[in-house]
Design a protein around this motif. Structure first.
Motif, PDB file in Angstrom:
ATOM      1  N   PRO A  17     -55.036  53.825  29.926  1.00  0.00           N
ATOM      2  CA  PRO A  17     -54.151  54.348  29.174  1.00  0.00           C
ATOM      3  C   PRO A  17     -53.475  53.420  27.612  1.00  0.00           C
ATOM      4  O   PRO A  17     -53.597  53.776  26.900  1.00  0.00           O
ATOM      5  CB  PRO A  17     -52.954  55.411  29.627  1.00  0.00           C
ATOM      6  CG  PRO A  17     -53.831  55.150  31.294  1.00  0.00           C
ATOM      7  CD  PRO A  17     -54.062  54.235  31.603  1.00  0.00           C
ATOM      8  N   THR A  18     -52.642  52.569  28.572  1.00  0.00           N
ATOM      9  CA  THR A  18     -51.584  51.281  27.362  1.00  0.00           C
ATOM     10  C   THR A  18     -53.240  50.754  26.870  1.00  0.00           C
ATOM     11  O   THR A  18     -53.204  50.889  24.984  1.00  0.00           O
ATOM     12  CB  THR A  18     -51.562  50.942  28.550  1.00  0.00           C
ATOM     13  OG1 THR A  18     -50.912  50.270  29.236  1.00  0.00           O
ATOM     14  CG2 THR A  18     -51.238  49.071  27.954  1.00  0.00           C
ATOM     15  N   MET A  19     -54.468  50.043  27.110  1.00  0.00           N
ATOM     16  CA  MET A  19     -55.815  49.789  26.724  1.00  0.00           C
ATOM     17  C   MET A  19     -56.171  51.461  25.643  1.00  0.00           C
ATOM     18  O   MET A  19     -56.811  50.151  24.370  1.00  0.00           O
ATOM     19  CB  MET A  19     -57.105  49.515  27.592  1.00  0.00           C
ATOM     20  CG  MET A  19     -56.114  48.515  28.290  1.00  0.00           C
ATOM     21  SD  MET A  19     -56.075  46.520  27.209  1.00  0.00           S
ATOM     22  CE  MET A  19     -57.467  46.249  26.338  1.00  0.00           C
ATOM     23  N   GLU A  20     -56.306  52.555  25.906  1.00  0.00           N
ATOM     24  CA  GLU A  20     -56.634  52.945  24.860  1.00  0.00           C
ATOM     25  C   GLU A  20     -55.468  52.808  23.968  1.00  0.00           C
ATOM     26  O   GLU A  20     -56.146  52.897  22.149  1.00  0.00           O
ATOM     27  CB  GLU A  20     -56.789  54.535  25.239  1.00  0.00           C
ATOM     28  CG  GLU A  20     -57.397  55.421  25.034  1.00  0.00           C
ATOM     29  CD  GLU A  20     -57.702  56.816  25.619  1.00  0.00           C
ATOM     30  OE1 GLU A  20     -57.659  57.912  24.416  1.00  0.00           O
ATOM     31  OE2 GLU A  20     -57.265  56.636  26.403  1.00  0.00           O
ATOM     32  N   ASN A  21     -54.235  53.270  23.974  1.00  0.00           N
ATOM     33  CA  ASN A  21     -53.706  52.688  22.872  1.00  0.00           C
ATOM     34  C   ASN A  21     -53.879  52.295  21.863  1.00  0.00           C
ATOM     35  O   ASN A  21     -53.846  51.807  20.349  1.00  0.00           O
ATOM     36  CB  ASN A  21     -52.225  52.941  23.303  1.00  0.00           C
ATOM     37  CG  ASN A  21     -51.531  54.603  24.359  1.00  0.00           C
ATOM     38  OD1 ASN A  21     -51.778  55.643  23.542  1.00  0.00           O
ATOM     39  ND2 ASN A  21     -50.899  54.385  24.185  1.00  0.00           N
ATOM     40  N   VAL A  22     -53.889  50.896  22.427  1.00  0.00           N
ATOM     41  CA  VAL A  22     -54.312  49.128  21.347  1.00  0.00           C
ATOM     42  C   VAL A  22     -55.212  49.457  20.632  1.00  0.00           C
ATOM     43  O   VAL A  22     -55.695  48.798  20.116  1.00  0.00           O
ATOM     44  CB  VAL A  22     -53.938  48.579  22.769  1.00  0.00           C
ATOM     45  CG1 VAL A  22     -54.803  46.715  22.344  1.00  0.00           C
ATOM     46  CG2 VAL A  22     -53.096  48.169  23.321  1.00  0.00           C
ATOM     47  N   TYR A  23     -56.197  50.205  21.728  1.00  0.00           N
ATOM     48  CA  TYR A  23     -57.536  50.226  20.718  1.00  0.00           C
ATOM     49  C   TYR A  23     -57.772  50.675  19.628  1.00  0.00           C
ATOM     50  O   TYR A  23     -58.329  50.674  18.737  1.00  0.00           O
ATOM     51  CB  TYR A  23     -58.818  50.878  21.941  1.00  0.00           C
ATOM     52  CG  TYR A  23     -60.387  50.967  20.965  1.00  0.00           C
ATOM     53  CD1 TYR A  23     -61.110  50.003  20.947  1.00  0.00           C
ATOM     54  CD2 TYR A  23     -60.643  52.517  20.860  1.00  0.00           C
ATOM     55  CE1 TYR A  23     -62.351  49.874  20.628  1.00  0.00           C
ATOM     56  CE2 TYR A  23     -61.783  52.464  20.620  1.00  0.00           C
ATOM     57  CZ  TYR A  23     -62.536  51.006  20.569  1.00  0.00           C
ATOM     58  OH  TYR A  23     -63.756  52.069  19.848  1.00  0.00           O
ATOM     59  N   ASN A  24     -56.450  52.069  19.815  1.00  0.00           N
ATOM     60  CA  ASN A  24     -56.754  53.737  19.236  1.00  0.00           C
ATOM     61  C   ASN A  24     -56.137  52.645  17.756  1.00  0.00           C
ATOM     62  O   ASN A  24     -56.480  52.658  16.239  1.00  0.00           O
ATOM     63  CB  ASN A  24     -56.143  54.419  19.323  1.00  0.00           C
ATOM     64  CG  ASN A  24     -57.107  55.250  20.035  1.00  0.00           C
ATOM     65  OD1 ASN A  24     -58.535  54.907  19.992  1.00  0.00           O
ATOM     66  ND2 ASN A  24     -56.821  55.935  20.999  1.00  0.00           N
ATOM     67  N   MET A  25     -55.141  51.710  18.367  1.00  0.00           N
ATOM     68  CA  MET A  25     -54.430  51.269  16.676  1.00  0.00           C
ATOM     69  C   MET A  25     -54.796  50.553  16.292  1.00  0.00           C
ATOM     70  O   MET A  25     -54.908  49.687  14.548  1.00  0.00           O
ATOM     71  CB  MET A  25     -53.200  50.886  17.553  1.00  0.00           C
ATOM     72  CG  MET A  25     -52.132  51.704  17.910  1.00  0.00           C
ATOM     73  SD  MET A  25     -50.309  51.255  18.890  1.00  0.00           S
ATOM     74  CE  MET A  25     -49.418  49.441  18.036  1.00  0.00           C
ATOM     75  N   SER A  26     -55.952  49.429  17.089  1.00  0.00           N
ATOM     76  CA  SER A  26     -56.617  48.637  16.260  1.00  0.00           C
ATOM     77  C   SER A  26     -57.483  48.914  15.416  1.00  0.00           C
ATOM     78  O   SER A  26     -58.150  48.673  14.029  1.00  0.00           O
ATOM     79  CB  SER A  26     -57.494  47.593  18.006  1.00  0.00           C
ATOM     80  OG  SER A  26     -58.094  46.762  17.040  1.00  0.00           O
ATOM     81  N   ASN A  31     -59.414  50.117  10.425  1.00  0.00           N
ATOM     82  CA  ASN A  31     -59.857  51.397   9.121  1.00  0.00           C
ATOM     83  C   ASN A  31     -59.241  51.124   8.132  1.00  0.00           C
ATOM     84  O   ASN A  31     -60.151  50.626   6.615  1.00  0.00           O
ATOM     85  CB  ASN A  31     -60.784  52.372   9.661  1.00  0.00           C
ATOM     86  CG  ASN A  31     -61.683  52.555  10.357  1.00  0.00           C
ATOM     87  OD1 ASN A  31     -62.198  51.710  10.326  1.00  0.00           O
ATOM     88  ND2 ASN A  31     -60.971  53.444  11.362  1.00  0.00           N
ATOM     89  N   SER A  32     -58.238  50.655   8.005  1.00  0.00           N
ATOM     90  CA  SER A  32     -56.840  51.182   6.637  1.00  0.00           C
ATOM     91  C   SER A  32     -57.266  49.667   6.041  1.00  0.00           C
ATOM     92  O   SER A  32     -57.491  50.102   5.242  1.00  0.00           O
ATOM     93  CB  SER A  32     -55.831  51.058   7.092  1.00  0.00           C
ATOM     94  OG  SER A  32     -55.009  51.620   6.917  1.00  0.00           O
ATOM     95  N   LEU A  33     -57.167  48.676   6.504  1.00  0.00           N
ATOM     96  CA  LEU A  33     -57.017  46.960   5.940  1.00  0.00           C
ATOM     97  C   LEU A  33     -57.991  47.213   4.951  1.00  0.00           C
ATOM     98  O   LEU A  33     -58.845  46.663   4.226  1.00  0.00           O
ATOM     99  CB  LEU A  33     -57.062  46.285   6.874  1.00  0.00           C
ATOM    100  CG  LEU A  33     -55.647  45.907   7.515  1.00  0.00           C
ATOM    101  CD1 LEU A  33     -56.409  44.392   8.576  1.00  0.00           C
ATOM    102  CD2 LEU A  33     -54.667  45.299   6.073  1.00  0.00           C
ATOM    103  N   VAL A  34     -60.167  47.816   5.646  1.00  0.00           N
ATOM    104  CA  VAL A  34     -61.099  47.518   4.893  1.00  0.00           C
ATOM    105  C   VAL A  34     -60.857  48.253   4.247  1.00  0.00           C
ATOM    106  O   VAL A  34     -61.829  48.234   2.729  1.00  0.00           O
ATOM    107  CB  VAL A  34     -62.083  47.895   6.325  1.00  0.00           C
ATOM    108  CG1 VAL A  34     -63.283  47.631   5.528  1.00  0.00           C
ATOM    109  CG2 VAL A  34     -62.195  47.112   7.309  1.00  0.00           C
ATOM    110  N   LYS A  35     -60.335  49.651   4.080  1.00  0.00           N
ATOM    111  CA  LYS A  35     -60.403  50.481   3.011  1.00  0.00           C
ATOM    112  C   LYS A  35     -59.570  50.153   1.628  1.00  0.00           C
ATOM    113  O   LYS A  35     -60.118  50.364   0.666  1.00  0.00           O
ATOM    114  CB  LYS A  35     -59.797  52.275   3.855  1.00  0.00           C
ATOM    115  CG  LYS A  35     -61.220  52.713   4.446  1.00  0.00           C
ATOM    116  CD  LYS A  35     -60.494  53.926   5.068  1.00  0.00           C
ATOM    117  CE  LYS A  35     -60.911  54.956   5.589  1.00  0.00           C
ATOM    118  NZ  LYS A  35     -61.009  55.883   5.996  1.00  0.00           N
ATOM    119  N   SER A  36     -58.413  49.755   2.354  1.00  0.00           N
ATOM    120  CA  SER A  36     -57.752  48.812   1.197  1.00  0.00           C
ATOM    121  C   SER A  36     -58.164  47.639   0.650  1.00  0.00           C
ATOM    122  O   SER A  36     -58.590  47.977  -0.658  1.00  0.00           O
ATOM    123  CB  SER A  36     -56.328  48.389   2.033  1.00  0.00           C
ATOM    124  OG  SER A  36     -55.492  48.031   0.854  1.00  0.00           O
TER     125      SER A  36
END
Length: 104
Positions: A17-26, A31-36
């Motif tokens: 679950p911790t890795m899932e949170n890290v993966y989702n945040m990453s 995605n946000s940086l690339v779109k920007s």
């Protein structure tokens, strides 16, 4: 190939679950940086040119290297944490002095 690497990362994240949170945040941050960046430079889907095979291979190699480094860091971190829990904690000189005073 790129999808399988992404799927492997997602599968690893689902196991912890911790890795899932890290993966989702990453993923969200990436995605946000690339779109920007695309918006900043006026890039749209219509203007994107296909990546040639050489560039794809370079990107794959880079991703593999980063994944290996992350795995190595995780292994080192886990090993360090295990060693810290096994090793007896050394008492500081100050705490030893306090114990001696309390015994008197």
């Amino acid at each position: 190939m790129e999808e399988t690497q992404s799927n492997q990362s997602a599968n690893q994240a689902q196991n912890d679950p911790t890795m899932e949170n890290v993966y989702n945040m990453s993923q969200t941050a990436t995605n946000s940086l690339v779109k920007s960046l695309f918006r900043k430079h006026g890039v749209s889907k219509e203007h994107i040119q296909p990546i040639d095979d050489e560039q794809k291979e370079e990107l794959r190699n880079m991703v593999r290297q980063i994944q290996e480094q992350v795995a190595e860091l995780q292994t080192n971190q886990t090993t360090t944490e295990k060693e810290e829990t096994k090793a007896p904690k050394k008492e500081s000189p100050l705490s030893l002095m306090r114990k001696k005073r309390n015994r008197r």
